[in-house]
Write a protein that holds these residues in place. Structure first.
Motif, mmCIF file in Angstrom:
data_model
loop_
_atom_site.group_PDB
_atom_site.id
_atom_site.type_symbol
_atom_site.label_atom_id
_atom_site.label_comp_id
_atom_site.label_asym_id
_atom_site.label_seq_id
_atom_site.Cartn_x
_atom_site.Cartn_y
_atom_site.Cartn_z
ATOM 1 N N GLU A 146 -10.226 1.693 100.366
ATOM 2 C CA GLU A 146 -9.894 1.116 99.066
ATOM 3 C C GLU A 146 -10.514 1.938 97.936
ATOM 4 O O GLU A 146 -9.897 2.136 96.888
ATOM 5 N N MET A 147 -11.746 2.430 98.161
ATOM 6 C CA MET A 147 -12.414 3.235 97.144
ATOM 7 C C MET A 147 -11.649 4.531 96.898
ATOM 8 O O MET A 147 -11.423 4.925 95.750
ATOM 9 N N ARG A 148 -11.245 5.195 97.973
ATOM 10 C CA ARG A 148 -10.464 6.432 97.849
ATOM 11 C C ARG A 148 -9.169 6.132 97.095
ATOM 12 O O ARG A 148 -8.772 6.869 96.198
ATOM 13 N N SER A 149 -8.542 5.031 97.449
ATOM 14 C CA SER A 149 -7.301 4.632 96.794
ATOM 15 C C SER A 149 -7.514 4.380 95.301
ATOM 16 O O SER A 149 -6.697 4.781 94.467
ATOM 17 N N ASP A 150 -8.638 3.724 94.961
ATOM 18 C CA ASP A 150 -8.962 3.473 93.546
ATOM 19 C C ASP A 150 -9.135 4.786 92.785
ATOM 20 O O ASP A 150 -8.633 4.932 91.663
ATOM 21 N N GLU B 128 -7.855 7.703 93.531
ATOM 22 C CA GLU B 128 -6.541 8.345 93.414
ATOM 23 C C GLU B 128 -5.682 7.667 92.354
ATOM 24 O O GLU B 128 -4.998 8.340 91.570
ATOM 25 N N GLU B 129 -5.712 6.320 92.316
ATOM 26 C CA GLU B 129 -4.917 5.584 91.323
ATOM 27 C C GLU B 129 -5.387 5.898 89.905
ATOM 28 O O GLU B 129 -4.567 6.088 88.993
ATOM 29 N N HIS B 130 -6.695 5.955 89.698
ATOM 30 C CA HIS B 130 -7.222 6.258 88.362
ATOM 31 C C HIS B 130 -6.907 7.706 87.964
ATOM 32 O O HIS B 130 -6.623 7.980 86.794
ATOM 33 N N LEU B 131 -6.945 8.617 88.935
ATOM 34 C CA LEU B 131 -6.578 10.006 88.633
ATOM 35 C C LEU B 131 -5.103 10.103 88.259
ATOM 36 O O LEU B 131 -4.740 10.817 87.318
ATOM 37 N N ASP B 132 -4.247 9.389 88.997
ATOM 38 C CA ASP B 132 -2.819 9.363 88.663
ATOM 39 C C ASP B 132 -2.605 8.799 87.259
ATOM 40 O O ASP B 132 -1.807 9.325 86.483
ATOM 41 N N ARG C 75 -2.398 18.204 66.182
ATOM 42 C CA ARG C 75 -3.642 17.471 66.472
ATOM 43 C C ARG C 75 -3.324 16.161 67.188
ATOM 44 O O ARG C 75 -3.980 15.806 68.165
ATOM 45 N N SER C 76 -2.310 15.455 66.723
ATOM 46 C CA SER C 76 -1.896 14.205 67.389
ATOM 47 C C SER C 76 -1.408 14.485 68.805
ATOM 48 O O SER C 76 -1.709 13.735 69.732
ATOM 49 N N GLY C 77 -0.647 15.570 68.971
ATOM 50 C CA GLY C 77 -0.123 15.925 70.289
ATOM 51 C C GLY C 77 -1.204 16.283 71.289
ATOM 52 O O GLY C 77 -1.017 16.129 72.494
ATOM 53 N N LEU C 78 -2.337 16.744 70.801
ATOM 54 C CA LEU C 78 -3.441 17.166 71.679
ATOM 55 C C LEU C 78 -4.397 16.031 72.039
ATOM 56 O O LEU C 78 -5.379 16.242 72.740
ATOM 57 N N ASP C 79 -4.099 14.828 71.583
ATOM 58 C CA ASP C 79 -4.977 13.678 71.846
ATOM 59 C C ASP C 79 -4.872 13.267 73.319
ATOM 60 O O ASP C 79 -3.795 12.902 73.781
ATOM 61 N N PRO C 80 -5.997 13.322 74.066
ATOM 62 C CA PRO C 80 -5.950 12.939 75.485
ATOM 63 C C PRO C 80 -5.742 11.441 75.703
ATOM 64 O O PRO C 80 -5.438 11.003 76.807
ATOM 65 N N GLY C 81 -5.907 10.652 74.647
ATOM 66 C CA GLY C 81 -5.631 9.216 74.740
ATOM 67 C C GLY C 81 -6.423 8.516 75.829
ATOM 68 O O GLY C 81 -7.618 8.741 76.009
ATOM 69 N N GLU C 82 -5.722 7.684 76.585
ATOM 70 C CA GLU C 82 -6.360 6.874 77.630
ATOM 71 C C GLU C 82 -6.754 7.686 78.866
ATOM 72 O O GLU C 82 -7.402 7.164 79.769
ATOM 73 N N ALA C 83 -6.367 8.950 78.908
ATOM 74 C CA ALA C 83 -6.697 9.780 80.076
ATOM 75 C C ALA C 83 -8.207 9.820 80.307
ATOM 76 O O ALA C 83 -8.664 9.796 81.451
ATOM 77 N N GLU C 84 -8.968 9.847 79.224
ATOM 78 C CA GLU C 84 -10.431 9.900 79.353
ATOM 79 C C GLU C 84 -10.977 8.637 80.020
ATOM 80 O O GLU C 84 -11.875 8.709 80.858
ATOM 81 N N THR C 85 -10.423 7.487 79.662
ATOM 82 C CA THR C 85 -10.865 6.216 80.251
ATOM 83 C C THR C 85 -10.553 6.180 81.740
ATOM 84 O O THR C 85 -11.392 5.795 82.559
ATOM 85 N N HIS C 86 -9.340 6.603 82.096
ATOM 86 C CA HIS C 86 -8.953 6.608 83.513
ATOM 87 C C HIS C 86 -9.786 7.611 84.312
ATOM 88 O O HIS C 86 -10.163 7.334 85.456
ATOM 89 N N LEU C 87 -10.079 8.748 83.698
ATOM 90 C CA LEU C 87 -10.920 9.738 84.380
ATOM 91 C C LEU C 87 -12.309 9.158 84.627
ATOM 92 O O LEU C 87 -12.875 9.317 85.707
ATOM 93 N N ARG C 88 -12.839 8.472 83.626
ATOM 94 C CA ARG C 88 -14.167 7.850 83.771
ATOM 95 C C ARG C 88 -14.173 6.862 84.937
ATOM 96 O O ARG C 88 -15.102 6.837 85.742
ATOM 97 N N ASP C 89 -13.120 6.055 85.041
ATOM 98 C CA ASP C 89 -13.027 5.092 86.144
ATOM 99 C C ASP C 89 -12.913 5.804 87.490
ATOM 100 O O ASP C 89 -13.532 5.392 88.480
ATOM 101 N N ALA C 90 -12.153 6.881 87.537
ATOM 102 C CA ALA C 90 -12.020 7.657 88.780
ATOM 103 C C ALA C 90 -13.382 8.208 89.185
ATOM 104 O O ALA C 90 -13.771 8.128 90.357
ATOM 105 N N LYS C 91 -14.115 8.745 88.213
ATOM 106 C CA LYS C 91 -15.436 9.317 88.507
ATOM 107 C C LYS C 91 -16.413 8.238 88.953
ATOM 108 O O LYS C 91 -17.246 8.461 89.835
#
Length: 144
Positions: free
Chosen positions: A20-24, A26-30, A58-74
């Motif tokens: 389940e942890m591995r799956s979590d 992977e899901e957050h990375l996706d 500048r708007s186009g380069l905004d990583p948005g929610e990707a940072e939050t999901h990456l944090r959860d994956a980490k």
């Protein structure tokens, strides 16, 4: 229940938790990859002037929610690693690093574009002042 039966159940539960942890992770990375800007938003911009182009970029380069999901994956990856829950986590580590590098590149580019967006209007203003001074100097010469 015997001691060995209890240990077997614990091993099964740990195995399930590790899966389940591995799956979590992977899901957050996706989700992080999904939240990254669309390549066209970085490449194709429409604007009336340079400042508009820079602001759109500048708007186009905004990583948005990707940072939050990456944090959860980490977070889940770190927990799994510390619990020694992954048989082989090299692929997860590589994926995390790749997304992390991409987000860092986006953030660095966004900062450079922000700096430029702040500088371009100042340069325009200075050029306008220089232009006016040149015109004034030309008027003075024609007055003589």
């Amino acid at each position: 229940m015997s001691m060995s039966q209890s240990t077997l159940d614990d091993d099964d539960l740990f195995g399930e938790a590790a899966t389940e942890m591995r799956s979590d992770v992977e899901e957050h990375l996706d989700a992080a990859r999904e939240a990254l800007p669309d390549p066209d938003d970085v490449w194709d911009v429409e604007a009336d002037n340079t400042l508009g182009v820079l602001n759109a970029l500048r708007s186009g380069l905004d990583p948005g929610e990707a940072e939050t999901h990456l944090r959860d994956a980490k977070k889940w990856y770190t927990m799994g690693e510390r619990a020694d829950a992954f048989d082989d986590a090299g692929d997860l580590e590589d994926d995390i690093e790749a997304v992390e590098d991409l987000i860092a590149d986006l953030s660095a580019a966004r900062e450079q574009v922000s700096d430029l967006a702040g500088t371009v209007p100042e340069i325009r203003s200075e050029l306008e002042s220089a232009d006016e001074e040149r015109d004034d100097a030309g008027d003075d010469e024609s007055d003589e």
